[in-house]
Design a protein around this motif. Sequence first.
Motif: not given
Length: 335
Positions: A203-206, A278-283
């Motif tokens: 989703e984020k890459i899209t 990534p699919d969360n907030m961390c690196a």
Amino acid sequence: MDINIDFAKSNIKKKGFLDIDIDVNLDLFAEIERLKKEKNAIILAHYYQEPDIQDVADFIGDSLGLAQKAEKTEADIIVFAGVHFMAETAKILNPHKKVLLPDLKAGCSLADSAPAALFRQFKEKHPGHVVISYINCTADIKSLSDIICTSSNAEKIIESLPKDQKIIFAPDKNLGAYLKKKTGRDMVLWNGACIVHEIFSVEKITRLKIRHPKAKVIAHPECEEPVLRLADYIGSTTSLLKYTMNDDGQEYIVATETGILHQMQKESPYKTFIPAPPDNMCACNDCPYMKLNTLEKLYLCMQYEAPEIIMDKNILEAARKPIERMLAISKQYGL
Ligand code: 13P
Ligand code: SF4
């Protein structure tokens, strides 16, 4: 050595590295250069290492390039700035040389996903299969394999076998699935994965692609299939780097560990490289194992020649054959 041997041993056993205070005024870059010359040591670094380590290395490469360099080196000491299975491979190819790893706890989730005892049972359930193992595995797994491969040469290694040959591919199910599709071979896959390459969010890459319509998505084949489906180009770390150097695009969304961005940016200073989110907030697209190595640990391990890779002789011998087979096939194909 000016440290107590027993202290050093227990320090390494507990922490995985030598935890000794370093004078903050020391120029570590200059010190590491001095130690390289004094000890005839070579530093081999993977692209996922922190930028300072890449900058002080004699050779930076992907898993295949690093194994090939380790095979050829005339240095007395190999300092491996990478993870444990990579240093182990260098030791297998150089049993009489000293191979150092700045932090022994620099492991790999993929290698951990294939315990040897379970893999032996898995193999027994599939008689008549040739075992191709991705180099991201322990020496024990290598010793149970027929041929090793990396993401640079896996396709060629598979194609070098007769079309009707049954194959087990281990331990990466994502790379395995990608290779099944590319080669048309129906391989039996071990169910392992890399925690870093499974973290990317489709989703984020899209969404990122909508904001950067000219950006190309480039991805490592350890990523899951939905991410690979978004990719304009798929390849090993070296291959991704070369692609960005030769391609006429200006912007790239990079779906692999973030360490590679350092060389991409150095080679193409006017291009833009965006780490795939990534699919969360961390690196979490930083490999926690690769990043255990630091410039300080690198310096200490060169100064005190510890921690060192020590291996069981029988495993070392048995693991060498499938690695040498990989290197020979790679040579044949000019890789
Ligand atoms: P390559 O550098 O061979 O592409 O492998 C990537 C990786 O995950 C190494 O741990
Ligand atoms: Fe292992 Fe993944 Fe880290 Fe590579 S990036 S060392 S495959 S955990």
